[in-house]
Design a protein around this motif. Sequence first.
Motif, PDB file in Angstrom:
ATOM      1  N   ALA A  56       0.710  -1.160  -0.025  1.00  0.00           N
ATOM      2  CA  ALA A  56      -0.009  -0.010  -0.151  1.00  0.00           C
ATOM      3  C   ALA A  56       0.980   1.174   0.107  1.00  0.00           C
ATOM      4  O   ALA A  56       1.696   1.353   0.704  1.00  0.00           O
ATOM      5  CB  ALA A  56      -0.915  -0.066   1.294  1.00  0.00           C
ATOM      6  N   PRO A  57       0.374   2.204  -0.743  1.00  0.00           N
ATOM      7  CA  PRO A  57       1.333   3.533  -1.021  1.00  0.00           C
ATOM      8  C   PRO A  57       0.927   4.307   0.006  1.00  0.00           C
ATOM      9  O   PRO A  57       1.715   5.501   0.163  1.00  0.00           O
ATOM     10  CB  PRO A  57       0.952   3.863  -2.326  1.00  0.00           C
ATOM     11  CG  PRO A  57      -0.200   3.324  -2.562  1.00  0.00           C
ATOM     12  CD  PRO A  57      -0.199   2.253  -2.025  1.00  0.00           C
ATOM     13  N   GLY A  58      -0.194   4.097   0.836  1.00  0.00           N
ATOM     14  CA  GLY A  58      -0.504   5.039   1.890  1.00  0.00           C
ATOM     15  C   GLY A  58      -1.400   4.245   2.851  1.00  0.00           C
ATOM     16  O   GLY A  58      -1.878   3.050   2.515  1.00  0.00           O
ATOM     17  N   ASP A  59      -2.028   4.695   3.896  1.00  0.00           N
ATOM     18  CA  ASP A  59      -2.806   3.949   4.783  1.00  0.00           C
ATOM     19  C   ASP A  59      -4.012   3.719   4.229  1.00  0.00           C
ATOM     20  O   ASP A  59      -4.659   4.776   3.387  1.00  0.00           O
ATOM     21  CB  ASP A  59      -3.038   4.892   6.034  1.00  0.00           C
ATOM     22  CG  ASP A  59      -1.877   5.035   7.049  1.00  0.00           C
ATOM     23  OD1 ASP A  59      -0.960   4.302   6.763  1.00  0.00           O
ATOM     24  OD2 ASP A  59      -1.993   5.759   8.050  1.00  0.00           O
ATOM     25  N   TYR A  60      -4.902   2.732   4.493  1.00  0.00           N
ATOM     26  CA  TYR A  60      -6.277   2.329   4.010  1.00  0.00           C
ATOM     27  C   TYR A  60      -7.113   1.858   5.172  1.00  0.00           C
ATOM     28  O   TYR A  60      -6.519   1.632   6.244  1.00  0.00           O
ATOM     29  CB  TYR A  60      -6.208   1.609   2.843  1.00  0.00           C
ATOM     30  CG  TYR A  60      -5.496   0.467   3.047  1.00  0.00           C
ATOM     31  CD1 TYR A  60      -6.339  -0.891   3.049  1.00  0.00           C
ATOM     32  CD2 TYR A  60      -4.073   0.370   3.057  1.00  0.00           C
ATOM     33  CE1 TYR A  60      -5.411  -2.243   3.155  1.00  0.00           C
ATOM     34  CE2 TYR A  60      -3.751  -1.395   3.216  1.00  0.00           C
ATOM     35  CZ  TYR A  60      -4.339  -2.275   3.305  1.00  0.00           C
ATOM     36  OH  TYR A  60      -3.753  -3.460   3.354  1.00  0.00           O
ATOM     37  N   PRO A  61      -8.575   1.800   4.673  1.00  0.00           N
ATOM     38  CA  PRO A  61      -9.286   1.564   5.909  1.00  0.00           C
ATOM     39  C   PRO A  61      -8.882   0.060   6.727  1.00  0.00           C
ATOM     40  O   PRO A  61      -8.994   0.318   7.973  1.00  0.00           O
ATOM     41  CB  PRO A  61     -10.636   1.146   5.380  1.00  0.00           C
ATOM     42  CG  PRO A  61     -10.699   2.175   3.961  1.00  0.00           C
ATOM     43  CD  PRO A  61      -9.214   2.302   3.631  1.00  0.00           C
ATOM     44  N   SER A  62      -8.412  -0.929   6.058  1.00  0.00           N
ATOM     45  CA  SER A  62      -8.057  -2.093   6.949  1.00  0.00           C
ATOM     46  C   SER A  62      -6.482  -2.220   7.044  1.00  0.00           C
ATOM     47  O   SER A  62      -6.006  -3.377   7.253  1.00  0.00           O
ATOM     48  CB  SER A  62      -8.474  -3.130   6.149  1.00  0.00           C
ATOM     49  OG  SER A  62      -7.980  -3.523   4.958  1.00  0.00           O
ATOM     50  N   GLY A  63      -5.623  -1.391   6.644  1.00  0.00           N
ATOM     51  CA  GLY A  63      -4.240  -1.309   6.883  1.00  0.00           C
ATOM     52  C   GLY A  63      -3.538  -0.104   6.843  1.00  0.00           C
ATOM     53  O   GLY A  63      -4.101   1.004   6.545  1.00  0.00           O
ATOM     54  N   LYS A  64      -2.030  -0.221   6.803  1.00  0.00           N
ATOM     55  CA  LYS A  64      -1.155   0.887   6.771  1.00  0.00           C
ATOM     56  C   LYS A  64      -0.197   0.870   5.715  1.00  0.00           C
ATOM     57  O   LYS A  64      -0.224  -0.070   4.882  1.00  0.00           O
ATOM     58  CB  LYS A  64      -0.445   0.868   8.175  1.00  0.00           C
ATOM     59  CG  LYS A  64      -1.277   0.659   9.488  1.00  0.00           C
ATOM     60  CD  LYS A  64      -1.274   2.114   9.814  1.00  0.00           C
ATOM     61  CE  LYS A  64      -2.185   2.150  11.194  1.00  0.00           C
ATOM     62  NZ  LYS A  64      -3.082   3.011  11.156  1.00  0.00           N
ATOM     63  N   GLU A  65       0.225   2.445   5.486  1.00  0.00           N
ATOM     64  CA  GLU A  65       1.321   2.312   4.462  1.00  0.00           C
ATOM     65  C   GLU A  65       2.369   1.285   4.457  1.00  0.00           C
ATOM     66  O   GLU A  65       2.642   0.826   5.747  1.00  0.00           O
ATOM     67  CB  GLU A  65       1.886   3.813   4.525  1.00  0.00           C
ATOM     68  CG  GLU A  65       2.993   3.934   3.403  1.00  0.00           C
ATOM     69  CD  GLU A  65       3.542   5.032   3.259  1.00  0.00           C
ATOM     70  OE1 GLU A  65       4.545   5.451   2.850  1.00  0.00           O
ATOM     71  OE2 GLU A  65       2.787   6.113   4.113  1.00  0.00           O
ATOM     72  N   GLY A  66       2.595   0.350   3.446  1.00  0.00           N
ATOM     73  CA  GLY A  66       3.658  -0.532   3.486  1.00  0.00           C
ATOM     74  C   GLY A  66       3.292  -1.852   3.611  1.00  0.00           C
ATOM     75  O   GLY A  66       3.720  -3.037   3.286  1.00  0.00           O
ATOM     76  N   ASP A  67       1.873  -2.149   4.055  1.00  0.00           N
ATOM     77  CA  ASP A  67       1.172  -3.602   4.380  1.00  0.00           C
ATOM     78  C   ASP A  67       1.109  -3.861   2.915  1.00  0.00           C
ATOM     79  O   ASP A  67       0.855  -3.338   1.909  1.00  0.00           O
ATOM     80  CB  ASP A  67      -0.091  -3.313   5.023  1.00  0.00           C
ATOM     81  CG  ASP A  67      -0.156  -3.007   6.301  1.00  0.00           C
ATOM     82  OD1 ASP A  67       0.999  -3.171   6.983  1.00  0.00           O
ATOM     83  OD2 ASP A  67      -1.232  -2.818   7.016  1.00  0.00           O
ATOM     84  N   VAL A  68       0.973  -5.326   2.848  1.00  0.00           N
ATOM     85  CA  VAL A  68       0.762  -6.046   1.496  1.00  0.00           C
ATOM     86  C   VAL A  68      -0.625  -5.751   1.172  1.00  0.00           C
ATOM     87  O   VAL A  68      -1.704  -5.914   1.949  1.00  0.00           O
ATOM     88  CB  VAL A  68       0.850  -7.579   1.574  1.00  0.00           C
ATOM     89  CG1 VAL A  68       0.470  -8.084   0.039  1.00  0.00           C
ATOM     90  CG2 VAL A  68       2.357  -7.741   1.834  1.00  0.00           C
ATOM     91  N   LEU A  69      -1.030  -5.057   0.162  1.00  0.00           N
ATOM     92  CA  LEU A  69      -2.255  -4.537  -0.525  1.00  0.00           C
ATOM     93  C   LEU A  69      -2.887  -5.618  -1.289  1.00  0.00           C
ATOM     94  O   LEU A  69      -3.955  -6.004  -1.064  1.00  0.00           O
ATOM     95  CB  LEU A  69      -2.059  -3.286  -1.067  1.00  0.00           C
ATOM     96  CG  LEU A  69      -3.728  -2.715  -1.630  1.00  0.00           C
ATOM     97  CD1 LEU A  69      -4.605  -2.368  -0.348  1.00  0.00           C
ATOM     98  CD2 LEU A  69      -3.560  -1.503  -2.293  1.00  0.00           C
ATOM     99  N   THR A  70      -2.127  -5.967  -2.583  1.00  0.00           N
ATOM    100  CA  THR A  70      -2.453  -6.757  -3.419  1.00  0.00           C
ATOM    101  C   THR A  70      -1.213  -7.964  -3.820  1.00  0.00           C
ATOM    102  O   THR A  70      -0.323  -7.598  -3.726  1.00  0.00           O
ATOM    103  CB  THR A  70      -3.083  -6.274  -4.619  1.00  0.00           C
ATOM    104  OG1 THR A  70      -2.119  -5.628  -5.350  1.00  0.00           O
ATOM    105  CG2 THR A  70      -4.372  -5.480  -4.314  1.00  0.00           C
TER     106      THR A  70
END
Length: 159
Positions: free
Chosen positions: A38-52
């Motif tokens: 993730a390039p930034g924070d999102y509702p279920s995670g933070k920047e740097g977390d695996v997004l996809t």
Amino acid sequence: MAIAKNTICLWYDKDAETAARFYAEVFPDSKVGAVHRAPGDYPSGKEGDVLTVDFTVAGIPCIGLNGGPAFKHNEAFSFQIATDDQEETDRYWNAIVGNGGQESACGWCKDKWGINWQITPRVLTEAMAAGGGEAKRAFAVMMDMKKIDVAKIEAARRG
């Protein structure tokens, strides 16, 4: 890597990469591709977390999305894996059910992430396609099964 025209997107709480790696170990013609953070924070995670996670399951391109707990899988979607014999059927079934999954009916099982799988021996598909008494007998035997028993389907086909 070229982006496929049509890709199945599977929603996971937070384990898309773990699930993709499991599928790549279990099924042939499967692999894990790019892991996007993730390039930034999102509702279920933070920047740097695996997004996809880009992955392939038995030749089918997929994207695993770590979207959080909002949505759950159900039987309205399943992967159907055609098997050639009892050994192959057992291998896939045991991998899914034996790693936190659960058995269902008529060749269906669910992995520990809630994705549904139909582990379907070709002999069953062929019996259904044959129609008539052969299909009726194979169908009746299948209705009492969890994991498909190839020998029982073959016997039912013969009558």
